[in-house]
Scaffold this active site. Structure first.
Site, PDB file in Angstrom:
ATOM      1  N   GLU A 107      56.016  27.699  22.416  1.00 28.05           N
ATOM      2  CA  GLU A 107      54.992  28.727  22.588  1.00 28.05           C
ATOM      3  C   GLU A 107      55.421  29.998  21.862  1.00 28.05           C
ATOM      4  OE1 GLU A 107      55.046  28.884  26.846  1.00 28.05           O
ATOM      5  OE2 GLU A 107      54.503  26.778  26.991  1.00 28.05           O
TER       6      GLU A 107
ATOM      7  N   GLU B 298      54.588  22.924  28.955  1.00 31.37           N
ATOM      8  CA  GLU B 298      56.000  22.576  28.778  1.00 31.37           C
ATOM      9  C   GLU B 298      56.217  21.071  28.768  1.00 31.37           C
ATOM     10  OE1 GLU B 298      54.781  24.720  30.973  1.00 31.37           O
ATOM     11  OE2 GLU B 298      55.415  26.634  30.117  1.00 31.37           O
TER      12      GLU B 298
ATOM     13  N   PHE C   7      61.193  30.674  28.624  1.00 28.83           N
ATOM     14  CA  PHE C   7      62.216  31.110  29.584  1.00 28.83           C
ATOM     15  C   PHE C   7      62.624  29.863  30.351  1.00 28.83           C
ATOM     16  CE2 PHE C   7      59.910  34.986  28.771  1.00 28.83           C
ATOM     17  CZ  PHE C   7      60.865  35.985  28.827  1.00 28.83           C
TER      18      PHE C   7
ATOM     19  N   HIS D 211      62.006  34.739  35.692  1.00 28.07           N
ATOM     20  CA  HIS D 211      62.515  34.914  34.326  1.00 28.07           C
ATOM     21  C   HIS D 211      64.035  35.075  34.295  1.00 28.07           C
ATOM     22  CE1 HIS D 211      58.289  35.868  33.587  1.00 28.07           C
ATOM     23  NE2 HIS D 211      58.508  35.957  32.297  1.00 28.07           N
TER      24      HIS D 211
END
Lengths: 324, 371
Positions: A30, A61, A84, A130
């Site tokens: 991405e 994902e 992440f 994150h």
């Protein structure tokens, strides 16, 4: 020739050189294309290698990792990025059910020369999800190699070694130190061998094993401890782990501390401690100290400093091991 | 059977045109003048809050923040269409919808300041906790709607918000598929703002619309002009009604694709100039929902300059008060990170908390903080 690079620039350099030397290598994920990656880890690659080799994918994902598995099985060498590590989980099934074991399941017919990159870890005041350190998930999975560099030089060398490796590598990048410091990084491709730890500071009294963004505060803590001669070992590779270096260091000092930002329970500190018990019990002079994140969900930014081991807490742990 | 819901997925529903004029044949939703002005006020408040929040981030007073400017029409109007007992299940950009549902702006600020207490939704508000992992809240909304049915409730709808990028995730498919299979009282509200960070909507899916994806789950999907608050209100209202009380041959769930634009960055950590042209942004700003509604309200004598001025002054105060309240909130107790992990703290965690407090006592908090 070399260039003075940050860790994230060295990652970008490693990707570049990996793609330049092998047309089968491609980058996907991405925002890795025109945007150059949210951390700029793929900056300029889209312009140089085009949209067939630097691919902006839909936001999915499992799609990214699963299709990379298919590509790798069919002869390419994809380097998918998950933006992440906290967003890995929709693709986790692909990681643990297929990426890790396709070689085994197909008895060697299908192999996966792929590198799954993801920024990880805390310390940058990022939003929820994150900041976690879940390297133990991947190290727990047979069939995967797991790398986590702590210097720009290692980042490029380990990434190239990972891209050239015939097996899938989970390449975890501690984003707290993406731009923390610069280091001379050779222009030409080179390898830092996977499975090889680095002794950052030699010492006689206590061995401290750490990796990733914890390496720097651990070295700092060691430097602050005038009365203790500390040896700091940066594992760099979390699967396979360089137990030869660990055991050799421990036999010299007889005392150890382990520093990781991941939660304590089930963290890799436990694996290292157990191996020390198995292989060097008679050298042991103190309990092995673990200085780690707590067994709580990673807190939001206002409290993250309290969660992460920092020099004062690390030094206290090393003193415990020394004074026992 | 309403024509707002039962229409071709690419037949975008509109009430106001870009100039704030009624589209031919369109009807103004059944809202009082006060409610229409309230809609306007909320949109202005959300916009002003957004501007201040971006600026606070630039000054280092809050952390990374996801702006909503351009998306007020979709958020405010859809949330206003809900009844008190209904729920919203938001992503992380729904500050406007949450505001309508009763979440204090102070809490939104606290959350983006990295304070967990901003995530503690007041108990009386039917707002689910923010979901950061993309699309992961969609199955939750389905599950809540499903549970409501299993509990024999019949008058509660569950509105789930997500973006265009989310429609690529497995959780979108699975959540909507379950909703179809169990015919749950859900409205799936897709804020299609055209960009998933740097990836444009055209690269996200090969279908012409996102609305048409609903066909795969057996229920209706409709496009609405997401920058036309009156159209959004009507479509959301009708979808909520259908969720609670469908006709005999109707399914309860609806997918609404609200076509709109994110004027600003994905988050304050993003620089959109790298991937999109300013001319595109400007073209979408012509559709800005706030002046559209304002023109309509002024032209129809529901609003005048004096009222606008007074609304603007109120808003300025409300935002300033929220910022002051958030900034005056004492920093969270560091030991609070050990709270609420389990109903009862396990012994091992108690030991870790004791150790943590001993370290704080011995070294002081300053030593534990990053420089």
């Amino acid at each position: 020739m070399s260039e003075n690079l940050t860790l994230v620039q060295a990652v970008r350099d490693g990707l570049h050189d990996g793609m330049a030397e092998d047309d089968d290598v491609l980058v996907m994920g991405e925002d890795v294309g025109q945007n150059g990656g949210v951390f700029r880890a793929t900056e300029g690659l889209y312009e140089e290698f085009g949209d067939d080799r630097v691919i902006d994918t839909p936001l999915a994902e499992s799609g990214i990792i699963g299709s990379a598995v298919g590509m790798a099985a069919y002869g390419l060498k994809p380097v998918p990025e998950i933006q992440f590590s906290g967003f890995m989980y929709p693709g986790f099934d692909q990681v643990v059910s297929h990426m890790s074991r396709l070689r085994t399941r197909s008895r060697g017919r299908f192999t996966l020369p792929m590198v799954l990159r993801a920024p990880m870890g805390g310390g940058i005041r990022a939003p929820e999800h994150h900041s976690e350190s879940k390297e133990a998930f991947y190290a727990h999975e047979a069939g995967l190699k797991v790398a986590m560099p702590s210097t720009p030089y290692d980042a490029k060398g380990m990434l190239i070694a990972s891209i050239r490796d015939p097996d899938p590598v989970v390449f975890l990048e501690p984003k707290k130190i993406y731009r923390a410091f610069r280091e001379d990084v050779p222009d030409d491709p080179y390898e830092v061998e996977l499975g090889d730890a680095a002794v950052r500071t030699e010492g006689e009294d206590v061995s401290v094993f750490t990796w990733g963004a914890m390496t720097q505060p651990t070295v700092e803590a060691a430097e602050n401890l005038d009365r203790i001669d500390v040896e700091v070992v940066d594992l760099r590779s979390l699967s396979p782990i360089d137990f030869d270096t660990i055991i050799e260091s421990f036999k010299k000092t007889g005392r150890a501390a382990i520093v990781h930002e991941a939660p304590n329970t089930g963290g890799l500190g436990a694996e290292i401690t157990a191996t020390i018990q198995e292989e060097a019990l008679l050298y042991q002079e103190a309990p092995v100290e673990r200085i780690t994140g707590f067994d709580v969900p990673f807190p939001l930014a206002a409290l993250e400093d309290y969660y992460l081991p920092e020099p004062a807490r690390i030094a206290a742990g090393i003193e415990e091991a020394f004074d026992f | 059977m309403t024509e707002t819901i039962h229409r071709a997925p690419d037949d975008t529903y509109r009430v106001l045109d870009e100039n704030g004029e009624l589209v031919d044949g369109a009807e103004v939703p059944d809202l009082t003048d006060d409610e229409l002005v309230e809609m306007y006020r909320y949109m202005k408040l959300a916009r002003r809050f957004d501007e201040r929040a971006v600026s606070l981030q630039r000054q280092g007073r809050i952390g990374t923040y996801p702006p909503l400017s351009g998306q007020e029409g979709a958020q405010i109007a859809s949330a206003m269409a809900l009844a008190d007992d209904d729920w919203i299940v938001p992503s992380y950009r729904e500050h406007g919808a949450s505001l309508v549902r009763g979440l204090p702006l102070k809490d939104t600020l606290l959350y983006w300041m990295g304070d967990e207490r901003g995530n503690a939704i007041p108990a009386e508000e039917n707002i689910f906790t923010v979901a950061v992992p993309i699309a992961s809240q969609i199955p939750h909304a389905t599950g809540m709607g499903w549970a409501s049915q299993l509990k024999d409730e019949s008058d509660t709808a569950f509105m789930c918000y997500f973006g265009d990028g989310a429609t690529s995730e497995g959780d979108f498919h699975e959540g909507l598929n379950f909703a179809g299979v169990y015919d749950t009282p859900n409205v799936f509200f897709c804020n299609n703002n055209q960009w998933a960070i740097s990836v444009p909507r055209e690269q996200q899916t090969a279908t012409d619309t996102l609305a048409q994806k609903a066909a795969a789950y057996g229920f209706e999907g409709v496009q609405v002009d997401g920058m036309d608050p009156l159209a959004v209100y009507q479509v959301a209202h009708d979808a909520i009604e259908k969720a609670k009380d469908p006709d005999e041959d109707e399914m309860r769930p609806t997918l609404i694709e609200a076509v709109q634009y994110r004027f600003g960055a994905h988050t304050t950590a993003d620089d959109p100039s790298v991937y999109r042209e300013e001319s595109e942004v400007e073209a979408w700003k012509d559709k800005d929902p706030i002046p559209r509604l304002e023109t309509f309200l002024v032209e129809t004598d529901r609003l005048d300059d004096a009222a606008i001025e007074s609304i603007e002054a109120d808003i300025e105060d409300a935002v300033a008060d929220a910022i002051e309240a958030a900034e005056e909130t004492p920093r969270p107790d560091p030991a609070s990170m050990f709270e609420n992990v389990y109903a009862e703290m396990p012994q091992r965690l108690e030991q870790q908390l004791e150790y943590f407090q001993s370290i704080r006592d011995e070294y002081g908090d300053e030593a534990l903080l990053e420089d």
